[in-house]
Enzyme design. Structure first.
Site, PDB file in Angstrom:
ATOM      1  N   GLY A 182      19.058  11.631 -19.457  1.00 39.34           N
ATOM      2  CA  GLY A 182      18.445  12.544 -20.413  1.00 39.34           C
ATOM      3  C   GLY A 182      18.146  11.878 -21.742  1.00 39.34           C
ATOM      4  O   GLY A 182      19.026  11.312 -22.374  1.00 39.34           O
ATOM      5  N   SER A 183      16.895  11.932 -22.191  1.00 38.75           N
ATOM      6  CA  SER A 183      16.538  11.226 -23.415  1.00 38.75           C
ATOM      7  C   SER A 183      15.136  11.631 -23.842  1.00 38.75           C
ATOM      8  O   SER A 183      14.606  12.647 -23.401  1.00 38.75           O
ATOM      9  CB  SER A 183      16.628   9.712 -23.199  1.00 38.75           C
ATOM     10  OG  SER A 183      15.960   9.346 -22.009  1.00 38.75           O
TER      11      SER A 183
END
EC number: 4.1.1.65
Length: 259
Positions: A182-183
């Protein structure tokens, strides 16, 4: 595939995690049967998270490609903090189900790589661009335009991996980095870039065109330029007729004035 990353389908960053999960799942299966189910679920999740499929890459020289899979969360005119100039900012948020390898959005030469330590707030928030851990790649495209693309860590993502450096040449779609779990990626383009996406759009890495960078006359297709030169040097029959008629009218006017 490209010269820096000849192993498609499963990202190499996930090999230790997937291998460990598979070994542990098999071991628990032999010892405890159905109690191994959570370990198998984790292994399958790791396989889908670290997938990195090969894709067809658009070759339009004006196209700026999405460096990652995800959802558009920002399309706005903003200040590029790394160049201190106005820019078109496009941000892509990646959840844990997206492909997380980062690829170059254009044919370019890296001029600088800047790493900033920071926090780990939700990457979906605007303040993540300025407060979170991040790694910026400043580059000049093959057409001489300056662009910046920034890897931003998220709430779960705690490690940014960047494999390029100043002086390196990146081909469009070439893999240059990875962020785990997640980013976000911010892309800063010249203000005359024309956005091809809107907030809420889902994008696919290297397949979706984020924006178009207009080419100047000096960067236009040489075939088109040659055609223009040829047309100027060899006017059409219609143009010749118009010019001849204009010459006759001019001569007639001069005769009238003499009388």
């Amino acid at each position: 595939m490209n010269r820096l990353y000849p192993h498609p389908i499963i990202a190499r960053e996930g090999w230790p995690i997937i291998g460990g999960g598979l070994a542990l799942s098999l071991l628990v299966s032999m010892c405890c049967g159905w109690w191994s189910l959570p370990f198998w679920v984790f292994t399958v999740f790791a396989l889908q998270f670290f997938r990195d499929p090969a894709r067809e890459i658009p070759q339009n020289p004006e196209a700026v490609l999405s460096p990652v899979d995800g959802r558009i969360v920002v399309v706005e005119r903003a200040r590029d903090p790394y160049r201190d100039v106005d820019a078109l900012k496009i941000s892509i948020f990646m959840n844990v189900f997206n492909v997380h390898s980062q690829k170059s959005p254009a044919d370019c030469t890296v001029t600088k790589v800047v790493y900033n330590k920071g926090k780990f707030v939700n990457a979906d928030l605007d303040k993540a661009s300025t407060e979170n851990e991040r790694n910026a790649v400043l580059a000049t495209t093959a057409s001489g335009r300056e662009i910046t693309f920034v890897q931003v860590a998220g709430l779960v993502a705690r490690r940014i991996l960047c494999y390029t450096q100043a002086g390196a040449k990146l081909s469009r779609g070439e893999r240059y980095g990875f962020i785990r779990f997640g980013s976000r990626v911010d892309v800063y383009l010249p203000v005359d870039a024309q956005a091809q996406v809107a907030i809420g759009d889902k994008v696919t890495g290297v397949k979706t065109v984020l924006a178009r960078l207009p080419l100047t006359d000096s960067q236009a297709d040489p075939v088109s330029q040659a055609a223009s030169v040829e047309t100027a040097a060899n006017p059409s029959a219609e143009q010749q007729q118009i010019e001849a008629a204009a010459a006759k009218i001019q001569a007639a006017v001069q005769d009238v004035l003499k009388d």
